[in-house]
Design an enzyme around this catalytic site. Structure first.
Site, PDB file in Angstrom:
ATOM      1  N   ASP A 396       0.832  -1.191   0.000  1.00  0.00           N
ATOM      2  CA  ASP A 396       0.000   0.000   0.000  1.00  0.00           C
ATOM      3  C   ASP A 396       0.877   1.256   0.000  1.00  0.00           C
ATOM      4  O   ASP A 396       1.749   1.425   0.856  1.00  0.00           O
ATOM      5  CB  ASP A 396      -0.886  -0.027   1.250  1.00  0.00           C
ATOM      6  N   GLU A 425       1.318  -0.571  -5.191  1.00  0.00           N
ATOM      7  CA  GLU A 425       0.072   0.195  -5.321  1.00  0.00           C
ATOM      8  C   GLU A 425       0.438   1.674  -5.221  1.00  0.00           C
ATOM      9  O   GLU A 425       0.320   2.300  -4.181  1.00  0.00           O
ATOM     10  CB  GLU A 425      -0.928  -0.193  -4.222  1.00  0.00           C
TER      11      GLU A 425
END
Length: 673
Positions: A396, A425
């Protein structure tokens, strides 16, 4: 065969036959170019010399143990402008190298001059004698007796004064002689380029279908009287795995599974007001029960997680885990290592912000404070999950952490666990996305989600399958738990079908977020994300409805097509074909028989509507060479068979199509010449 010629570094003097602009490389070899086992890697270089003598080039691929895997003559694709191309196909994992050797081509020089001079009667005997001497050299170097006989006979004919000059010349220009000297050319003044690194990963690093789920929602139930929720567990989430496997997915990706803090816990729809029983965001990691190396007690324990992984493996599914390097105010790190966070002027710890977005339930790590301590802690977290069977991590927001941290930790994990895949990401600036890939991320989220018009999609497909593919392997996601674009909000079932087909067939890796099969397309007002977002609450999905909508069946078909066609498992072979309608997209992927694992050429042509509302019709103009059709069969009619409907047609260069979004949104055509 081993390489005995020392290879220069990028700073070595230019050499006798200059070799420049070698590609694909990253920062002139600072970082390795990427490939996977069996991937066809297009390669190019500029090779030239002074004067008018002929030059050529050889592309050399070297295994991790230093032996030469292949050495193939490259092709000049623009005679007179010196651009040479070739392909590499590594057949095992590891750290390989490749280089280009430029060389003077005496046979090419002779044939060029002889073809001009002999017919014109200029220096005839001298030219033919020089040709015979070159063939004598080739005879001495030839390993095959039959080849030696062919070359020796041609040399003798060149010297035979009783034979007409043009006949003697023709004897040296036969197909047999040409083939032998093409396979084993005479090379002079061989000049190697620098050796450039090529990192070869397992196939899943390039090709795979991912399915994302929140374990706590799978099997979650709500009391109809009290409204209280009971969380799903690893055991109930495992009950969903057979359906995911049946749709043909390769990887099941779990959002964070750790304890969730209570301080500043977010309520439904990202509000700051919570009620008893609100589960909070799984990205607010850390509570009294532990942090990143712990499991939320509602989900189970490590035995339950291990059982989930084991069940996934029984179904040929890998398990990927979301890693979010941040902490809730209740994370053990906050009290044990307050120096790992940023303290503001008023003494408070700074929470995460991306104005106007605020994440009051999350403290970002400050990598300027005790970077070594942070590094060791995160490395140990990753190793914990690897020991429990995780083979991929979706990271993330990696762009909010230092690149030198990523380069170090990804290098260390790779050395011990080269099979583990990291997906970045990072929806951010292109330079950051590219460099994250360069320092070790195997795959990257992309801007695919926001590319919707024909012009946007065509440009982006060319970009991700072009030079950028040497570093950044794209992962296409039509939606995520954070993203629901206006196109998806407004286009209904057809939009979900279109974007699934486009993602699955254009990119070797793509992903689907749970609930996609149910066409979950209602946004939170003013936001490009779903209302009642699963990130902040439990969701109990009516999976029985999926069959009515047909998206789950379509996903199964798409994944089946992807598995059966090796051309779709490659990235750099994508070619866009022109169409006459501004909402009809056409692209193909071709894999030659030489490079196909089946030993047979594989060609898939996709024709897709981008309009989820109206029927579209137009003409598709095919580049037949991109379909592997050259020479004598370039003008033939093709038999194309639709993998979606089973229908077949006879196609040529220009072909009429009609696509109705209420029916099949795409033709997925297998091309048979």
């Amino acid at each position: 065969m081993t390489s005995t010629t020392p290879l220069p570094t990028p700073h070595t003097p230019i050499g006798r036959i200059p070799v420049v602009d070698v590609a694909p490389t990253a920062e002139n070899g600072r970082w390795p170019t990427k490939a996977v086992v069996g991937e066809v890697v297009p390669t190019r270089a500029t090779v030239f010399r002074e004067g008018h003598d002929a030059v050529s080039a050889t592309l050399v691929l070297t295994r991790p143990d230093g032996t030469v895997a292949s050495a193939s003559t490259m092709t000049c694709v623009n005679p007179g402008l010196d651009l040479w191309t070739g392909t590499l196909v590594p057949d095992a994992e590891g750290d390989w190298t490749f280089h280009v050797e430029g060389w003077s081509d005496p046979w090419g020089t002779w044939t060029h001059d002889a073809d001009i001079k002999v017919p014109a009667g200029i220096d005839v005997e001298l030219m033919l004698t020089e040709g015979a001497l070159l063939l004598d050299r080739a005879v001495a170097a030839a390993a095959d007796a039959a080849d030696r006989d062919v070359l020796d006979t041609a040399a003798a004919t060149l010297r035979d004064l009783a034979v007409p000059a043009l006949t003697r010349l023709a004897a040296a220009r036969t197909g047999a002689v040409t083939a032998i000297l093409a396979a084993a050319p005479l090379r002079e003044s061989v000049t190697p380029s620098a050796a450039y690194p090529l990192r070869v990963d397992r196939v899943r690093a390039l090709s795979g279908a991912w399915y994302e789920l929140f374990p706590r929602s799978e099997g979650a139930t709500q009391d109809p009287v009290t409204g209280e929720w009971t969380s799903g567990t690893f055991a109930t989430a495992a009950e969903r795995l057979p359906a995911i496997a049946e749709m043909g997915f390769d990887v099941v990706y779990l959002t964070p599974i750790h304890p969730i803090g209570t301080t500043n816990r977010k309520g439904p729809n990202n509000t700051l007001v919570t009620s008893p029983g609100d589960p909070g965001s799984p990205y607010g990691i850390g509570a009294a029960e532990g942090g990143h190396d712990a499991i939320h007690p509602d989900l189970g324990d490590f035995d339950d997680f291990d059982a989930f992984v084991a069940r996934a493996r029984e179904l040929d599914l890998e398990v990927a885990l979301d890693i979010a390097l941040q902490a809730s105010p209740d994370h053990p790190w906050v009290t044990e290592h307050p120096e790992w966070f940023t303290t503001r002027a008023d003494g408070s710890i700074a929470y995460a912000e991306n104005p106007p977005k605020k994440y009051q339930d999350i403290y970002p790590l400050n990598f300027d404070n005790d970077p070594e301590g942070i590094y060791v802690a995160i490395r140990d977290v990753l190793l914990t999950w690897i020991r429990h069977g995780v083979t991929a991590f979706r990271v993330d927001n990696p762009h909010t952490k230092p690149l030198d941290f990523w380069e170090r930790i990804l290098t260390e994990i790779r050395a011990a666990h080269p099979d583990v895949i990291f997906l970045s990401e990072a929806f951010t600036r292109p330079a950051m996305m590219r460099t994250l890939a360069a320092v070790g991320f195997h795959q990257s989220y992309t801007y695919f989600t926001w590319r919707n018009t024909k012009a946007e999609v065509e440009e982006y497909l060319r970009e991700v399958s072009g030079d950028s593919a040497a570093l950044m392997r794209p992962s296409f996601w039509p939606t995520t738990h954070d993203i629901l674009t206006p196109y998806m909000q407004q286009g209904g079932v057809a939009a979900f079908a279109i974007r699934a087909a486009l993602a699955a067939l254009s990119a070797p890796t793509y992903g689907i977020y749970a609930g996609y099969e149910l066409v979950e397309n209602v946004p939170r007002p003013g936001a490009q994300e779903q209302i009642d977002n699963e990130k902040y609450q439990y969701v109990d999905r009516p999976w029985a409805r999926a069959d009515e909508l047909g998206i789950s069946r379509l996903l199964g078909v798409l994944n089946d097509v992807r598995r059966r066609h090796p051309a779709l498992q490659q990235l750099r072979n994508l070619v866009v074909h022109p169409t006459s309608d501004d909402a009809i997209l056409a692209f193909s992927k071709h894999l030659s028989a030489e490079h196909s694992p089946t030993g047979k050429a594989d060609t898939v042509l996709v024709v897709l509507t981008l309009d989820p509302f109206t029927t579209r019709e137009g003409v598709v103009s095919l580049d037949l060479s991109a379909l592997g059709l050259t020479g004598s069969n370039a003008g033939t009619r093709l038999t194309v068979v639709d993998e979606i409907t089973g229908a077949s047609w006879e196609w040529g260069r220009e072909n009429y199509v009609k696509l109705d979004p209420r029916g099949a949104v795409a033709h997925v055509l297998v091309v048979n010449p």
